[in-house]
Scaffold this motif. Sequence first.
Motif, short mmCIF file in Angstrom:
data_model
loop_
_atom_site.label_atom_id
_atom_site.label_comp_id
_atom_site.label_asym_id
_atom_site.label_seq_id
_atom_site.Cartn_x
_atom_site.Cartn_y
_atom_site.Cartn_z
N MET A 372 0.83 -1.21 0.00
CA MET A 372 0.00 0.00 0.00
C MET A 372 0.86 1.25 0.00
SD MET A 372 -3.22 -0.65 2.53
CE MET A 372 -2.19 -1.19 3.89
N ASN A 373 2.00 1.22 0.68
CA ASN A 373 2.87 2.39 0.69
C ASN A 373 3.32 2.77 -0.72
OD1 ASN A 373 2.68 2.07 3.49
ND2 ASN A 373 4.76 2.85 3.78
N GLU A 374 3.64 1.77 -1.52
CA GLU A 374 4.02 2.04 -2.91
C GLU A 374 2.88 2.68 -3.69
OE1 GLU A 374 6.50 -1.07 -4.95
OE2 GLU A 374 6.00 -2.18 -3.13
N GLU A 375 1.66 2.16 -3.47
CA GLU A 375 0.50 2.72 -4.15
C GLU A 375 0.25 4.16 -3.69
OE1 GLU A 375 -1.88 1.33 -6.60
OE2 GLU A 375 0.13 0.51 -6.84
N GLY A 376 0.44 4.41 -2.39
CA GLY A 376 0.24 5.76 -1.86
C GLY A 376 1.22 6.75 -2.43
N ILE A 377 2.51 6.37 -2.52
CA ILE A 377 3.53 7.25 -3.10
C ILE A 377 3.25 7.51 -4.57
CG2 ILE A 377 5.95 7.28 -3.84
CD1 ILE A 377 5.67 8.26 -1.05
N ARG A 378 2.75 6.49 -5.27
CA ARG A 378 2.40 6.67 -6.68
C ARG A 378 1.33 7.76 -6.84
NH1 ARG A 378 -1.64 5.02 -9.85
NH2 ARG A 378 -2.49 3.63 -8.26
N LEU A 379 0.35 7.77 -5.95
CA LEU A 379 -0.70 8.79 -6.01
C LEU A 379 -0.17 10.17 -5.64
CD1 LEU A 379 -3.70 6.80 -4.48
CD2 LEU A 379 -3.28 7.32 -6.88
N VAL A 380 0.83 10.22 -4.75
CA VAL A 380 1.49 11.50 -4.44
C VAL A 380 2.21 12.01 -5.69
CG1 VAL A 380 3.35 12.58 -3.11
CG2 VAL A 380 1.73 11.06 -1.97
N GLU A 389 -0.93 14.13 3.46
CA GLU A 389 -2.05 13.19 3.54
C GLU A 389 -1.55 11.75 3.48
OE1 GLU A 389 -6.08 11.70 3.50
OE2 GLU A 389 -5.03 13.44 4.32
N PHE A 390 -0.53 11.50 2.68
CA PHE A 390 0.09 10.17 2.65
C PHE A 390 0.62 9.79 4.02
CE2 PHE A 390 4.11 7.82 2.45
CZ PHE A 390 3.69 6.63 1.89
N ILE A 391 1.32 10.72 4.67
CA ILE A 391 1.90 10.45 5.98
C ILE A 391 0.77 10.22 7.00
CG2 ILE A 391 3.24 11.47 7.86
CD1 ILE A 391 4.89 12.90 5.67
N ARG A 392 -0.26 11.05 6.96
CA ARG A 392 -1.37 10.93 7.91
C ARG A 392 -2.05 9.56 7.77
NH1 ARG A 392 -6.90 11.40 8.38
NH2 ARG A 392 -7.14 11.34 6.11
N THR A 393 -2.21 9.11 6.55
CA THR A 393 -2.98 7.89 6.31
C THR A 393 -2.13 6.62 6.40
OG1 THR A 393 -4.33 9.16 4.75
CG2 THR A 393 -4.53 6.77 4.65
N MET A 394 -0.89 6.70 5.93
CA MET A 394 -0.13 5.48 5.68
C MET A 394 1.05 5.24 6.60
SD MET A 394 -1.67 4.02 3.27
CE MET A 394 -0.43 2.78 2.98
N TYR A 395 1.37 6.14 7.46
CA TYR A 395 2.62 6.01 8.20
C TYR A 395 2.69 4.71 9.01
CZ TYR A 395 6.86 7.49 10.54
OH TYR A 395 8.16 7.58 10.99
N ASP A 396 1.51 4.20 9.42
CA ASP A 396 1.52 2.96 10.19
C ASP A 396 1.22 1.74 9.34
OD1 ASP A 396 -1.85 2.69 11.53
OD2 ASP A 396 -1.13 3.44 9.60
#
Length: 398
Positions: A372-380, A389-396
Amino acid sequence: MELGSGLFNLSGMSSPVAIVDQVISEAIRVTASDILLEPEEKEVRVRLRVDGVLQTYGTMAHGAYDQVLSRIKVLGNMDVTENRKPQESKIRVEVEGHPYVLRAGIVTTNFGQMAALRVLDLPQYTQFTQLGVSEALASKIRSNISGRYGLFLVCGPTGSGKTTTVHACLKHLNTGEVNIMTIEDPVEYVMPGVNQIEVGEDVGLDFVRGLRQILRLNPDIVFVGEIRDAETAKIAVQASLTGHLVISTIHGRNSVGAIYRLLDLGIDRFMINYALRAVVSQRLMRRICEHCREDYRATPEELALYARETGKKPLQLLTGRGCEMCHQSRFRGRVGIYEMLEMDEETRQLIFSGADEEVFKKELLRKGFKTMNEEGIRLVDEGVTSIPEFIRTMYDAR
């Protein structure tokens, strides 16, 4: 964070009926998932959860709120005179000809009775690709839920869209040729053609008893609202090994974490290997408002985290400025990000071997597992969402 340019004082409205109608209508207009009415020392604050984040909508005096609370209790057939014990109910309303259900809960806090209302409507997205799932991932999901037996899990924290994903699964399976039965707490969405059972203390039914009862009613597919404890987990796994497809949700940071959650609940490694078909893990991230997007200068901490995730510097980062279209929130709507762990021979060997969670993750990454982290960075990188927003949602979500 405030909705619009300023707070709306609700006390000045003509009646408690008008106040309740106004708050509910506004919540539906801005697609809020929850309404919170929170007594404070000097006034009562009204907040709406929009795209997963609470925003202040207005305030009212305690005197006005007492009448508003009575109105909510009347709508939910609750005890108007009860001021100490918690109460729960469902409220059915219609806004602009469309029916909605509000799941209401009232509890006493230090400054008075707080009310929380969950706004329930049939999910707008019933096809996997409408959820933001790629066609390749959608094909894998359809393949794994088309088997005649096994356990299919959807995991993520509260508010990550698990219920919507499960609804899409059940809609895909609801062909009229199978008996689909659900056990839920509570039944959030009514699904035509599906036999739904609601657990509750008032009827003496919990997940364990309900699941045992369901298995006597000739089901093909069973949806268990949530695997919360060891006994529910064991019965769900046993059911999946005796000719039933079992779909359920489980709380976990990611798909690997879901497997170790089952182990924590006492499920034998051999049982997990035989029963589990796949785990989908997901999050929802807010989309940058298209009407006010602009360049964003990241903080050193944000740049350091981006570098840890990607090994490089970002080319361009975006955020929202805040406008009327997004109610000054800088975001409008949400997008789902997913990872899917399918059980194959290598994965089964990892479970058999007793590998700990870190070793398990490293082996998956070595064979090209997309997180999921890879997918999140792709959207960034694509400007769909922002690095904060990536950090807020995905940091854990590691």
